[in-house]
Enzyme design. Sequence first.
Site, PDB file in Angstrom:
ATOM      1  N   ASN A 146       0.808  -1.081  -0.101  1.00  0.00           N
ATOM      2  CA  ASN A 146       0.473   0.347  -0.288  1.00  0.00           C
ATOM      3  C   ASN A 146       0.851   1.029   0.063  1.00  0.00           C
ATOM      4  O   ASN A 146       1.277   1.512   0.899  1.00  0.00           O
ATOM      5  CB  ASN A 146      -1.092   0.063   1.140  1.00  0.00           C
ATOM      6  N   ARG A 161      -2.232  -1.926  -3.583  1.00  0.00           N
ATOM      7  CA  ARG A 161      -3.418  -1.165  -3.073  1.00  0.00           C
ATOM      8  C   ARG A 161      -3.665  -0.264  -4.257  1.00  0.00           C
ATOM      9  O   ARG A 161      -2.365   0.428  -3.909  1.00  0.00           O
ATOM     10  CB  ARG A 161      -3.617  -1.319  -2.000  1.00  0.00           C
ATOM     11  N   HIS A 171     -13.445   2.577   0.382  1.00  0.00           N
ATOM     12  CA  HIS A 171     -12.654   1.888   1.394  1.00  0.00           C
ATOM     13  C   HIS A 171     -13.231   0.283   0.694  1.00  0.00           C
ATOM     14  O   HIS A 171     -14.356  -0.457   1.231  1.00  0.00           O
ATOM     15  CB  HIS A 171     -13.916   2.525   2.721  1.00  0.00           C
ATOM     16  N   ARG A 179     -12.237  15.408   8.533  1.00  0.00           N
ATOM     17  CA  ARG A 179     -12.902  15.603   6.364  1.00  0.00           C
ATOM     18  C   ARG A 179     -14.433  16.312   7.511  1.00  0.00           C
ATOM     19  O   ARG A 179     -15.082  15.062   7.835  1.00  0.00           O
ATOM     20  CB  ARG A 179     -13.260  14.948   5.608  1.00  0.00           C
ATOM     21  N   GLU A 204      -8.426  -5.182   4.958  1.00  0.00           N
ATOM     22  CA  GLU A 204      -8.178  -4.919   3.479  1.00  0.00           C
ATOM     23  C   GLU A 204      -7.452  -6.010   3.185  1.00  0.00           C
ATOM     24  O   GLU A 204      -6.948  -6.063   1.962  1.00  0.00           O
ATOM     25  CB  GLU A 204      -8.055  -3.701   3.282  1.00  0.00           C
TER      26      GLU A 204
END
Length: 396
Positions: A7, A91, A180, A241, A384
């Site tokens: 990743n 990823r 996601h 955010r 993940e």
Amino acid sequence: MKVLVINAGSSSLKYQLLDTDTQDVLAKGLCERIGIDGKFTYKAPGKETIDAVDTPMPTHNEAIQAVLNALIDPANGVISSMDEIDAVGHRVVHGGETFNRSVKIDDKVMAAIEECNPLAPLHNPANIIGIKACQALMPNTPMVAVFDTAFHQTMPSVAYTYALPYEYYENDKVRRYGFHGTSHKYVAQRAADMLGKPIESLKLISCHLGNGSSVTAVKNGKSVDTSMGFTPLAGVPMGTRSGDLDAGILEYLMNKHGMDIKEMLNVLNKKSGVQGVSGVSSDFRDLSKAAGEGNKRAALALDMFSYGVKKYIGAYAAAMGGVDAIIFTAGVGENDAGQRMAIASGLEFMGVKMDPDANNVRGHEAIISAIDSKVKVLLIPTNEELMIALDTAALV
Ligand code: ADP
């Protein structure tokens, strides 16, 4: 099969070596401050841990080389040679409308990923650098790209189209993509396993609540709607955010405070969410502590978060015509019993009944709803890396 999962970010790179047959993590770690100085971390069961040790990393190539050196180290490594790595799974954040599943990487795929760069300018270029660095050092090892957006490509047009002039979709690819996806797909499948029912028969709402948060409606195994949008800025309020927002606020604040669009977006991405409302922290542990000590803005931020997630659950139950199970995952979803309770309470009208004792758990799979709850509520730690490794193994 032994799969190395990568990743890659612009200045960091997370890695895991997994055995997909046993699903064991053989080793994992992190390269940080790539292009600055370089710090290397490595952990493997029964081996000596390397913790943020200075390791020069002018580029991602040196970072990957450090990973390979550690993995094959005679004393501390977990494999005897690089040839034992059967494949590498990468990823990749954005696959646009081109990729609705994971793919084996070749030159054509690389070009198509690069075409998606404008859609994720902070992430995709870094992912590509990570792939190229691995290709340079492991030219004969098959590589697979696993996209954050791919799982959501099953959304119907009614869910992904913005109410903007249609040419912005047709010409500029402006639509909801969602993120996601690897996590939502993984926990949805685990939920079906836990419930002992085929995923094709289930209506699930998956709440990935971490630093970034998104809620996804999964009907018959397919994503049919998700709260993040064209970018990961949309949806529920997050750590820093804003989530959903009246676009008219932008012009008002930019004029009033003389901000350009870059400064405005920096506020929305980095200074908003529960951090912005509370003025305390983006971390839910700090917020709970502050709220417990009487900080009203911290309490408001926590309430806004649970209220925001609750509204999406209601919306997605309506979108799917019901819901069989609600899933909580990621940092907040896996660890914060208070948030789970706040989100799920008040949903009794739609058949959700929590079990406060069962909910008092952290970090492992559990049914946290009451025995007689019509809608099951599940805690499922996301994984993940495992999902990426399994997709990679399946493709090579
Ligand atoms: P990311 O989106 O960066 O992958 P994670 O899924 O790891 O984030 O979630 C990180 C967040 O999880 C932290 O910012 C923190 O708010 C929350 N978190 C972690 N542990 C706990 C805990 N024990 N209680 C409450 N919140 C927690």
